[in-house]
Design an enzyme around this catalytic site. Structure first.
Site, PDB file in Angstrom:
ATOM      1  N   TRP A  15       0.811  -1.224   0.000  1.00  0.00           N
ATOM      2  CA  TRP A  15       0.000   0.000   0.000  1.00  0.00           C
ATOM      3  C   TRP A  15       0.839   1.266   0.000  1.00  0.00           C
ATOM      4  O   TRP A  15       0.329   2.350  -0.232  1.00  0.00           O
ATOM      5  CB  TRP A  15      -0.915   0.018   1.224  1.00  0.00           C
ATOM      6  CG  TRP A  15      -1.923  -1.082   1.281  1.00  0.00           C
ATOM      7  CD1 TRP A  15      -2.119  -2.087   0.375  1.00  0.00           C
ATOM      8  CD2 TRP A  15      -2.891  -1.297   2.320  1.00  0.00           C
ATOM      9  NE1 TRP A  15      -3.122  -2.919   0.778  1.00  0.00           N
ATOM     10  CE2 TRP A  15      -3.619  -2.458   1.974  1.00  0.00           C
ATOM     11  CE3 TRP A  15      -3.190  -0.645   3.512  1.00  0.00           C
ATOM     12  CZ2 TRP A  15      -4.644  -2.962   2.774  1.00  0.00           C
ATOM     13  CZ3 TRP A  15      -4.203  -1.145   4.312  1.00  0.00           C
ATOM     14  CH2 TRP A  15      -4.929  -2.288   3.934  1.00  0.00           C
ATOM     15  N   GLU A 176      11.934  -6.133  -8.789  1.00  0.00           N
ATOM     16  CA  GLU A 176      11.181  -4.956  -9.207  1.00  0.00           C
ATOM     17  C   GLU A 176      12.100  -4.046 -10.012  1.00  0.00           C
ATOM     18  O   GLU A 176      12.874  -3.281  -9.441  1.00  0.00           O
ATOM     19  CB  GLU A 176      10.610  -4.217  -7.997  1.00  0.00           C
ATOM     20  CG  GLU A 176      11.576  -4.089  -6.812  1.00  0.00           C
ATOM     21  CD  GLU A 176      11.182  -3.000  -5.840  1.00  0.00           C
ATOM     22  OE1 GLU A 176       9.993  -2.662  -5.788  1.00  0.00           O
ATOM     23  OE2 GLU A 176      12.070  -2.469  -5.155  1.00  0.00           O
ATOM     24  N   SER A 222       4.281  -2.253 -12.236  1.00  0.00           N
ATOM     25  CA  SER A 222       3.101  -1.990 -13.076  1.00  0.00           C
ATOM     26  C   SER A 222       2.325  -3.272 -13.382  1.00  0.00           C
ATOM     27  O   SER A 222       1.879  -3.498 -14.512  1.00  0.00           O
ATOM     28  CB  SER A 222       3.511  -1.283 -14.376  1.00  0.00           C
ATOM     29  OG  SER A 222       4.134  -0.044 -14.102  1.00  0.00           O
ATOM     30  N   GLY A 243       1.901  -2.742  -6.473  1.00  0.00           N
ATOM     31  CA  GLY A 243       1.879  -1.443  -5.838  1.00  0.00           C
ATOM     32  C   GLY A 243       0.518  -0.783  -5.938  1.00  0.00           C
ATOM     33  O   GLY A 243      -0.424  -1.140  -5.241  1.00  0.00           O
ATOM     34  N   GLY A 244       0.398   0.182  -6.840  1.00  0.00           N
ATOM     35  CA  GLY A 244      -0.821   0.983  -6.953  1.00  0.00           C
ATOM     36  C   GLY A 244      -2.086   0.170  -7.131  1.00  0.00           C
ATOM     37  O   GLY A 244      -3.141   0.512  -6.568  1.00  0.00           O
TER      38      GLY A 244
END
Length: 264
Positions: A15, A176, A222, A243-244
């Site tokens: 998060w 990553e 991504s 992630g997002g």
């Protein structure tokens, strides 16, 4: 190089510095309900969330009370166990909150906070001391990729992080590529496989072949529901560090259900 069928796929949601504890409760509830509605099998795929420190107690209470079948961990920890380290959070505190995992060496820590391989190694040692499974993040910038080539930097970072650990120590490694985080750029599944395979070889060199066969290696950068299946088809890619997209419970649940799309 190894039999991926023996490793339980792992989908981890970072998060970052988002969501207070009330928002975190709402997200975990919706995520759990969405997965349940989709007849998701938590025994087949492990799903974990990595909230900010201030959310951890609320997430622990909710997950335990509702038996959601989700794992959780922290985004960082101190290399120190206790003492005059203002702002640090000890691995002992995280273990007391029933954290299973802790992220270590995320690119945003390496770059924004100047964390070196030595600092990452000390944090890995601290995690292991307190019975936490370190999720060790490794990866290269675009400049490092051009200068050193594919896999050189993440392999070196992996070896540095694992140095001195005894065989049989449970770890997770997350590749990553920094150039793919939040940029919309994505490594191809073939590139991810090449690098994850090289990382597995590095684990074999440091911890031994049995550990290398058991260690889960994730791809992060991504990741979306539309591309996750392509990565998980590769034999050395055992999951994703998201992630997002992990802030959207519907999308994150769709990523966790990657097996629905593997044949697509």
């Amino acid at each position: 190089m190894s039999d991926a069928s023996t490793r339980r796929p792992f989908i981890a949601g970072n998060w970052k510095m988002n969501l207070d504890h009330l928002q975190g409760i709402a997200l975990v509830q919706k995520l759990a309900w969405t997965l349940k509605d989709a007849s998701f099998d938590p025994k087949a795929v492990e799903v974990a969330v990595f909230p900010p420190f201030t959310d951890l107690r609320s997430v622990q209470t909710l997950v335990d009370a509702e038996r959601f079948g989700l794992a959780f961990g922290a985004q960082d920890l101190s290399p120190h166990d206790a003492g005059a380290y203002t702002g640090d959070v000890s691995g002992a505190f995280l273990k007391a909150l029933s954290c299973t995992y802790v992220l270590i060496g995320h690119s945003e820590r390496r770059q924004g906070h100047g964390e070196t391989d030595e600092v990452v190694h000390a944090k890995v040692q601290a995690a292991v001391r307190h019975g936490l499974v370190p999720v060790i993040c490794v990866g290269e910038t675009e400049e490092e990729l051009e200068q050193h080539g594919t896999s050189a930097v993440p392999v070196a970072q992996t070896k540095a992080a694992l140095a001195g650990l005894p065989a049989g120590t449970p770890v997770v490694v997350a590749y990553e590529p920094v150039w793919a985080i939040g940029t919309g750029k994505v490594a191809t599944p073939e590139t991810a496989q090449e690098v994850c395979g090289a990382i597995r070889a590095a684990v074999a060199e440091t911890l031994g072949p049995d550990d290398a066969a058991a260690t889960r290696i994730l791809y992060g950068g991504s990741v979306k529901s539309g591309n996750i299946a392509g990565f998980l088809r590769k034999g050395d890619v055992d999951g994703a560090l998201v992630g997002g997209a992990s802030l959207d419970p519907t999308e994150f649940a769709a990523i966790a259900r990657f097996q629905d799309h593997v044949g697509a």
